[in-house]
Write an enzyme that holds these catalytic residues in place. Structure first.
Site, PDB file in Angstrom:
ATOM      1  CE  LYS A 138      -4.736   0.072   1.267  1.00  0.00           C
ATOM      2  NZ  LYS A 138      -5.777   0.453   2.184  1.00  0.00           N
ATOM      3  CE  LYS A 169      -4.719 -12.872  -3.560  1.00  0.00           C
ATOM      4  NZ  LYS A 169      -4.258 -12.518  -2.266  1.00  0.00           N
ATOM      5  CE  LYS A 224     -14.679  -5.592  -2.986  1.00  0.00           C
ATOM      6  NZ  LYS A 224     -16.028  -5.406  -2.940  1.00  0.00           N
TER       7      LYS A 224
END
Ligand code: TYM
Length: 319
Positions: free
Chosen positions: A110, A189, A192
């Site tokens: 992130k 992969k 979401k």
């Protein structure tokens, strides 16, 4: 042996969650003492709308039950219904080095994307460790992406035990088959955050549409293709038995087929694979009070266990 795992209610479950985790949770409920929870405290780091979080939490429970989780066999509960875990998380925080958390991939990823990373995300693995240690768990079935977090948990348990005496059971990760990764519609992969998911209880029409849009290469039909490494083939393999899988692999190797034909087969297989669960899901949807009751009962059982562990830990460290 006590098995424990958690899953975030970040939206409807996708095929990656099902084949990567949920299916195994359900299989393990027959073998071991199993605790499964919906990680709403973890989800709080990404879902900021109250009603969405609440709704997702209930939906997650319905999905798990519809897919075969049996509350007579496994203890199903919501993470925040066991506040002992949050206290344990604080205690663990006091022995966690900052560097250890800075090396964790979820946070690193992130940060490298320049996304806002708050302390919830930063200390996420500590709360996860508390989840595991609060129930004296022996085995934690997870996908590959969670293995690093289990390592943090083991290190913290050992560090605490070293300082204060044997208060924690040191758990082990149990890597799930297929856990490596279920690919998404683009071959990455399924996740979401990559916007490449197909949901388990998605409206059938929408599901079929997504399947038909799975990205494939543009090689001519006649050309033989290697099934290994092809994400459409990998997705099909999840739903069919060994025999069908082999004949599909043969078809790939021979060539002379269109990807459209394979996608249609995948959509048909997926539709029938989840048909019974879909019916059960509709039934539960009509009786949410039954689900709430199951969760309350699960929380009572889980809390009893967590309380005993927390007492032991408080005693060990002088609280
Ligand atoms: P979560 O909610 O991201 O994922 C739940 C489980 O699904 C697996 N998974 C996949 N497996 C294969 N292919 C995929 N595409 C795929 N996507 C997801 C994950 O590996 C995971 O096992 N931090 C955890 C929740 C948690 C937890 C815990 C787990 C909180 N506390 C304590 C175990 C023990 C998480 O975010 O999982």
């Amino acid at each position: 042996m006590r098995v424990l795992s958690g899953i975030q209610p970040t939206g409807r479950f996708h095929w990656g969650n099902y084949f990567g985790a949920i299916r195994q949770y359900i299989a393990l409920q027959n073998e071991d003492e199993a605790y499964y929870f919906i990680a709403n405290l973890h989800a709080l780091t990404t879902i900021r709308e109250r009603d969405v979080l609440r709704r997702n939490t209930l939906e997650a429970a319905m999905d798990l039950l519809a897919l075969g989780l049996d509350p007579q066999k496994a203890t199903l509960f919501v993470q925040s219904d066991v506040p002992e875990v949050s206290e344990l998380s604080w205690i663990l925080m006091t022995i966690t080095s900052r560097g250890r958390l800075e090396r964790c991939h979820a946070f690193k990823e992130k940060k490298s994307k320049g996304l806002p990373a708050d302390m919830g995300l930063f200390t996420y693995p500590v709360l996860m460790a508390a989840d595991i240690l609060a129930y004296d768990s022996n085995w934690v079935p997870v996908g590959e992406d969670q293995v690093q977090h289990i390592e943090v948990c083991r290190d913290l348990a050992k560090a605490f035990n070293h300082r204060y005496g044997e208060a924690f059971v040191v758990p082990e990760a149990r890597l799930l088959p297929h856990a490596a990764r279920v690919p998404g519609t683009d071959g990455e992969k399924m996740s979401k955050s990559y916007n490449n998911t197909i949901e388990v209880f998605e409206d059938v029409k929408a599901m079929r549409k997504k399947v038909m849009r799975i990205e494939t290469d543009s090689r001519p039909m006649e050309e033989p293709k290697a099934p290994e490494g092809d994400h459409l083939f990998q997705l099909c393999s999840l739903f069919v038995d060994a025999e069908k899988r082999e004949s599909l692999a043969d078809l790939y190797r021979r060539g002379g087929f269109g990807y459209g034909q394979v996608k249609k087969m995948l959509a048909d297989e997926a539709e029938s694979f989840f048909a019974a669960a879909r019916e059960k899901r509709a039934e539960l949807e009509a009786h949410p009070e039954r689900v709430t009751e199951i969760l309350a009962d699960g929380a009572t059982r889980a809390r009893r266990k967590a309380r005993a562990v927390l007492d032991r830990v408080q005693e060990a460290c002088g609280l």
